[in-house]
Design a protein around this motif. Structure first.
Motif: not given
Length: 379
Positions: A30-52
């Motif tokens: 589950r912690f590793d998944a959070v780090e992979r979300i950071a990779e998705v952010v970088a790959e897609h040039d996203a500006r921010f993350v919202v965790a609902c």
């Protein structure tokens, strides 16, 4: 404006149903998944993350979980907005108010404690609908936008919350149910431009511009499409959504009709062909009628497979497997004396002859399979 929508991380999830070896791996995933979300952010040039919501499994967690969460969150170089949900509400024991959380929270992490618009990056506001208790008495998403004017020109506004929506809720009388028609009206009026929610762990499009991103790692065998995050590109006149799979674990239900040794071999090959066994939990739904020899072979197959999978469980509530002893099963074993008498008694009980309960019949069938194996009947 691209951002990543996610939720239901449930960091610190115990997973009691896994054994002692698999459980720490599942927790770490589950912690590793959070780090992979950071990779998705970088790959897609996203500006921010919202965790609902439900970032944490509960408000009562070991300090090690908080430390590991912050370590994973340091992988992000964009703002990460956290919206408390039903697992981690802003109540008197809130994890977000703990000394360890407040003292160690990285600067780019933002916990939304009210529904005031939060400018996450220039030109983008997030309105949160945080939970302050485990049982809210109203629709928090509706309350968050009640009385608000349309978003100012040039501003993209996202509504982020948690909970069951009216079109999917199993309890329509729950006062906290999120009314979809109200959300759609808010979207049509330009008060918000998209709504994202946590609570449903399967990625789901509720309606146009209303989404559940789902949990980034599976948590239940009932989930239809877990293991994803959403990359959302939102503007006043558009909302484009891309689903990105990041999950590494799988929960699988395997159903088989077993009436012969050949059927057992089909099941063996099916299990053998599954990938990532150490990250896969399997629930078996078995039915049919097997001879003692075939049942013994089944037990051998399951014993071998259980050493490879994170979990392999014969789902008792959905298993209807009968074992009918056949004389030919034991003829070649040459049992005599006490062993032969034990065999005759077990065969009688396994057939349900005499005054035997269902539990006795099942125990006798299992014992016959063991006797068959110990006597050398399985090759």
């Amino acid at each position: 404006m691209k951002f990543v929508a996610t939720g239901d991380w449930q960091l610190g999830m115990t997973a009691h149903f896994l054994d002692d070896e698999a459980r720490p791996q599942f927790q770490r995933a589950r912690f590793d998944a959070v780090e992979r979300i950071a990779e998705v952010v970088a790959e897609h040039d996203a500006r921010f993350v919202v965790a609902c919501g439900d970032v944490f499994e509960s408000n009562q967690l070991d300090r090690r979980v908080i430390a590991q969460a912050f370590d994973a969150l340091r992988a992000f170089d964009v703002p990460v907005v956290l919206v408390p949900g039903n697992h981690d509400p802003l109540d008197a024991s809130s994890i977000y108010d703990s000394h360890r959380f407040i003292g160690g929270m990285p600067d780019h992490i933002h916990v939304l404690r009210s529904s005031e618009p939060h400018e996450v990056v220039p030109g983008v506001e997030v309105i949160g609908a945080p939970w302050s208790s485990k049982r809210p008495q109203r629709d928090l998403m509706a309350a968050a936008v009640e009385g608000r004017e349309p978003a100012p020109d040039g501003v993209v506004r996202i509504l982020a919350g948690h909970g069951a929506v009216s079109t999917l809720s199993p309890d329509p009388d729950d006062p906290a149910v999120v009314e979809v028609s109200d959300l759609q009206r808010t979207l049509a009026d330009g008060i918000i431009h998209a709504a994202v929610l946590g609570d449903r762990h399967s990625t789901t499009e509720v309606a146009d511009r209303i989404w559940y991103p789902g949990a980034p790692e599976v948590t239940s065998r009932d989930e239809i499409d877990p293991g994803n995050v959403l990359v959302m590109d939102v503007a006043p006149d558009r909302c484009e959504v891309e689903k990105v799979n990041i999950g590494r674990w799988a929960f699988t239900v395997v159903g088989e009709e077993l009436d012969s040794v050949e059927d057992v071999e089909v099941l063996r090959r099916r299990l053998q062909g599954m990938d990532a066994k150490s990250r896969t939990a399997v629930w078996l739904r078995l039915s049919g009628t097997l001879s003692t020899a075939a049942h013994a072979r089944l037990q051998e197959v399951l014993d071998e497979a259980s050493e490879l999978f994170a979990k392999l469980d014969a789902w008792e509530r959905h298993t209807d497997l009968a074992v009918m002893p056949e004389d030919a099963d034991f003829e070649a074993l040459g049992l005599t004396g006490f062993a032969r008498q034990a065999l005759d008694d077990l065969e009688s009980a396994a057939r349900g002859e005499g005054n035997h309960s269902d539990a006795d019949v099942g125990a006798a069938q299992d014992a016959l399979a063991l006797l068959y194996r110990f006597a050398g009947g399985v090759r």
